[in-house]
Design an enzyme around this catalytic site. Structure first.
Site, short mmCIF file in Angstrom:
data_model
loop_
_atom_site.label_atom_id
_atom_site.label_comp_id
_atom_site.label_asym_id
_atom_site.label_seq_id
_atom_site.Cartn_x
_atom_site.Cartn_y
_atom_site.Cartn_z
N VAL A 99 1.04 -1.41 0.13
CA VAL A 99 0.53 0.35 0.41
C VAL A 99 0.87 0.82 0.12
O VAL A 99 0.92 2.00 -0.92
CB VAL A 99 -0.65 0.39 0.78
CG1 VAL A 99 -1.95 0.92 1.31
CG2 VAL A 99 -1.46 -1.22 1.06
N CYS A 100 2.26 1.22 1.16
CA CYS A 100 2.91 2.51 0.73
C CYS A 100 3.10 3.33 -0.15
O CYS A 100 2.76 4.24 -0.77
CB CYS A 100 4.63 1.97 1.97
SG CYS A 100 3.47 1.28 3.31
N PRO A 101 3.53 2.44 -1.36
CA PRO A 101 4.94 2.74 -2.45
C PRO A 101 3.46 3.80 -3.33
O PRO A 101 3.37 4.28 -3.85
CB PRO A 101 5.00 1.58 -3.32
CG PRO A 101 4.83 0.59 -3.05
CD PRO A 101 3.80 0.92 -1.85
N ILE B 36 2.79 6.53 -1.45
CA ILE B 36 4.28 7.91 -1.71
C ILE B 36 3.89 7.95 -2.95
O ILE B 36 4.61 9.97 -3.66
CB ILE B 36 5.13 6.76 -0.85
CG1 ILE B 36 5.19 6.72 0.22
CG2 ILE B 36 6.65 7.81 -1.62
CD1 ILE B 36 6.29 5.36 1.10
#
Length: 182
Positions: free
Chosen positions: A51-53, A56
């Site tokens: 999920v993070c990328p 970001i």
């Protein structure tokens, strides 16, 4: 019971970071305040996840909009600057970040995540916390959610613009609309 943070001075920080030019440097709230900038500080759990990328890179792709609003964006996890740099050097189509337009900071000692109330102590990672801090250092907005849920860049920009009006913004307010007159 948790202590209220919004409408108080934000916890100050200085962290090592990978800067947009991919060099190592520092980021600090004090520096943003000296430069009369808003700070959009967001925490994410860890590098090389799923999920993070999406968050970001979405924030990076819209960085010009934050810059137009005199806001500095800073991403933070408890990973090291070396892990951050490896992730930035990994292409997007390989679950990497590619080039970013803002700094990724390393909170390896967990102090900043703890100060902002997002540290999962037993795991040593941060929840998805997003904080908007005024140029005077006042914490104006805070939202923390489960790590399974990505954030919405449109909503972050909307809230930043609402805060910058200095007025009373009703429910569902959008940039360009009138604020409440009382």
């Amino acid at each position: 019971m948790a202590e209220r943070m919004v409408a108080k001075q934000a916890p100050r920080f200085e962290m090592d970071a990978v800067l947009p030019n991919k060099e190592f440097g520092k980021v600090s709230l004090e520096e943003n305040m000296k430069n009369d900038k808003w700070t959009v500080l967001f925490f994410y759990p860890m590098d090389f996840t799923f999920v993070c990328p999406t968050e970001i890179t979405s924030l990076s792709d819209r960085f010009d909009e934050f810059e137009d609003l005199d806001a500095e964006v800073i991403g933070v996890s408890t990973d090291t600057i070396h892990t951050h740099k490896a992730w930035i050097n990994t292409p997007r189509d390989s679950n990497g970040l590619g080039d970013l337009n803002y700094a990724l900071a390393a909170d390896t000692n967990h102090v900043v995540a703890r100060d902002y109330g997002v540290l999962i102590e037993e795991e040593g990672v941060a929840l998805r916390g997003l904080f908007i801090i005024s140029p005077e250092g006042e914490l104006m907005y805070a939202v923390v959610n489960h790590n399974n849920i990505g954030r919405d860049v449109d909503e972050t920009l909307r809230v930043l613009q609402a805060l910058q009006t200095g007025g009373l913004c009703p429910a569902n307010w959008k940039p360009g609309q009138e604020t409440l007159n009382v």
